[in-house]
Design an enzyme around this catalytic site. Sequence first.
Site: not given
Ligand code: FUB
Length: 339
Positions: A32, A242
């Site tokens: 991320d 997301e």
């Molecule tokens: O790293 C945890 C979660 O996985 C992140 O918040 C999302 O965007 C995905 O990458």
Amino acid sequence: EKEKEVNVEETKETTEKEFLTQPLVSHIYTADPSAHVFDGKIYIYPSHDIDAGIPENDNGDHFDMRDYHVLSMDSIGGKVTDHGIALDIKDIPWAGRQLWAPDAAYKNGTYYLYFPVKDKDDVFRIGVATSKSPQGPFTPEKEPIKGSFSIDPAVFTDNDGTSYMYFGGIWGGQLQQWASGKFDANGSKTDLEDPNIPSLSCKVVKLSNDMLHFDGPVQDVVINDSNGKPLLTSDHERRFFEGSWMHKYNNKYYFTYSTGDTHYLAYATSDKPTGPFVYGGHFMTPVQGWTTHHSIVEINGKWYIFYHDTQLSGKTHLRNVKVTELTHNADGSLELINP
Ligand code: FUB
């Protein structure tokens, strides 16, 4: 403990081309990546993946991260420095578990680290921590940002100095459980469960001058197709899941995000930072691993995307960050990257 961790360095004597296909660091797992140029240096704010021994599930319980490290480098292809622990979950008074994807911002001599973490009731909130240095350590505020929920904060500051936070993520990120405006512990564990209604939107909100609060209403980041119709819940190849990011190029606002269960990075454009946006297409095909999450930054006139895959571990919760070039085509579209 913080002292011991400081200045762990990894040297990569590689050409820029080799560098662009390899994990930036391999002594810890990172994911991320939110990249920024502060004071002429590249700083990366990633999640710090660990193997907590928690079985994989759709809720993302296996992503049980407990601290953040900040990485930096002078140039693309240069030496990468790990500055050690920048924020530890044990120092966040309201935190329960799972430090997920962070972002950082700078204003008036202070650096801000924005982070999602579940509170003691197991509900994701977004917190903020401050430092006088881009590498931290960061001191968290005593409470989460009032009115915040869900995950994946991305902070964008426009040319007029106004900062906006984009945030949200469905499934494990709990966005669907806020559909009524209040958290519903018994709400859907996936999406809005009606394939024919507009899909859940990422959220956007203006930040206050001190960068510590929301200033105004939380709005939907609406994404329409080229006919002005909103993307639907069933449109898994295109709808928001997301991992949002915002960058501005040629006076257009590019909202970029992950489609989650179909594993693409997609973009949508607008003349305004808050939209509505028009869906543009995919700009990265699926990486190795379930999640895909990125940031986009201009460095010395070239555009780069920081992202992650699972090259080092082969395990979806033990990821490694990478960087590669991003091309804006003459017609404003983003060139598709096949990592
Ligand atoms: O790293 C945890 C979660 O996985 C992140 O918040 C999302 O965007 C995905 O990458």
